[in-house]
Design a protein around this motif. Structure first.
Motif, PDB file in Angstrom:
ATOM      1  N   HIS A  51       0.927 -20.217 -11.581  1.00 39.54           N
ATOM      2  CA  HIS A  51       1.939 -20.816 -12.443  1.00 39.54           C
ATOM      3  C   HIS A  51       3.179 -19.924 -12.516  1.00 39.54           C
ATOM      4  O   HIS A  51       4.316 -20.415 -12.459  1.00 39.54           O
ATOM      5  N   MET A  96     -11.630 -27.877 -19.127  1.00 41.28           N
ATOM      6  CA  MET A  96     -10.432 -28.046 -18.352  1.00 41.28           C
ATOM      7  C   MET A  96      -9.391 -26.984 -18.715  1.00 41.28           C
ATOM      8  O   MET A  96      -8.714 -26.463 -17.828  1.00 41.28           O
ATOM      9  N   LEU A  97      -9.252 -26.658 -19.985  1.00 41.96           N
ATOM     10  CA  LEU A  97      -8.297 -25.633 -20.388  1.00 41.96           C
ATOM     11  C   LEU A  97      -8.695 -24.265 -19.869  1.00 41.96           C
ATOM     12  O   LEU A  97      -7.833 -23.434 -19.592  1.00 41.96           O
ATOM     13  N   ARG A  98      -9.980 -24.050 -19.743  1.00 41.81           N
ATOM     14  CA  ARG A  98     -10.456 -22.768 -19.226  1.00 41.81           C
ATOM     15  C   ARG A  98      -9.987 -22.583 -17.787  1.00 41.81           C
ATOM     16  O   ARG A  98      -9.563 -21.498 -17.391  1.00 41.81           O
ATOM     17  N   THR A  99      -9.998 -23.638 -16.976  1.00 39.62           N
ATOM     18  CA  THR A  99      -9.535 -23.570 -15.593  1.00 39.62           C
ATOM     19  C   THR A  99      -8.022 -23.385 -15.546  1.00 39.62           C
ATOM     20  O   THR A  99      -7.489 -22.660 -14.715  1.00 39.62           O
ATOM     21  N   LEU A 100      -7.299 -24.034 -16.467  1.00 41.52           N
ATOM     22  CA  LEU A 100      -5.850 -23.961 -16.506  1.00 41.52           C
ATOM     23  C   LEU A 100      -5.365 -22.562 -16.860  1.00 41.52           C
ATOM     24  O   LEU A 100      -4.320 -22.114 -16.350  1.00 41.52           O
ATOM     25  N   PHE A 101      -6.090 -21.869 -17.697  1.00 44.45           N
ATOM     26  CA  PHE A 101      -5.679 -20.535 -18.133  1.00 44.45           C
ATOM     27  C   PHE A 101      -6.462 -19.401 -17.474  1.00 44.45           C
ATOM     28  O   PHE A 101      -6.449 -18.277 -17.956  1.00 44.45           O
ATOM     29  N   SER A 102      -7.103 -19.667 -16.375  1.00 45.01           N
ATOM     30  CA  SER A 102      -7.794 -18.603 -15.654  1.00 45.01           C
ATOM     31  C   SER A 102      -6.750 -17.673 -15.037  1.00 45.01           C
ATOM     32  O   SER A 102      -5.612 -18.068 -14.792  1.00 45.01           O
ATOM     33  N   ALA A 123      -5.041 -19.038 -11.879  1.00 47.10           N
ATOM     34  CA  ALA A 123      -4.127 -20.141 -12.145  1.00 47.10           C
ATOM     35  C   ALA A 123      -2.857 -19.640 -12.823  1.00 47.10           C
ATOM     36  O   ALA A 123      -1.761 -20.144 -12.550  1.00 47.10           O
ATOM     37  N   LEU A 124      -2.980 -18.673 -13.711  1.00 45.59           N
ATOM     38  CA  LEU A 124      -1.796 -18.124 -14.377  1.00 45.59           C
ATOM     39  C   LEU A 124      -0.849 -17.468 -13.369  1.00 45.59           C
ATOM     40  O   LEU A 124       0.363 -17.612 -13.469  1.00 45.59           O
TER      41      LEU A 124
END
Length: 88
Positions: free
Chosen positions: A14, A1-7, A10-11
């Motif tokens: 954000h 899940m963190l890998r998807t959040l910091f792709s 996604a960055l």
């Protein structure tokens, strides 16, 4: 899940969302300041009323400064020549 959040994708999203929040906050503060300034009393007040004959003569156009200015007028009432305009 963190890998998807910091792709990278996604960055970027954000950062765009944070930028939109900052811009909306700054525009909201600007709009509130304009609203608060609109409620302050106006510094310029209307000048005192003057006789209408000092601003213009009968049959002539009024100048830009005379439009909307308070005036006084004097005359006599002629009861024999009164006219009733119905429906006004």
């Amino acid at each position: 899940m963190l890998r998807t959040l910091f792709s990278p994708r996604a960055l970027v999203l954000h950062l765009l969302a944070i930028g939109a929040l900052v811009v909306c906050g700054l525009l909201g503060r600007w709009q509130l300041g304009v609203f608060e300034d609109s409620g302050k009393p106006q510094a310029a007040q209307d000048p005192a009323p003057v006789a209408v004959t000092t601003l213009t003569q009968p049959g002539r156009h009024m100048t830009g400064e005379a439009v909307g200015r308070k005036v006084t007028a004097s005359g006599t009432y002629d009861a024999a020549r009164q006219l009733l305009v119905a429906g006004r």
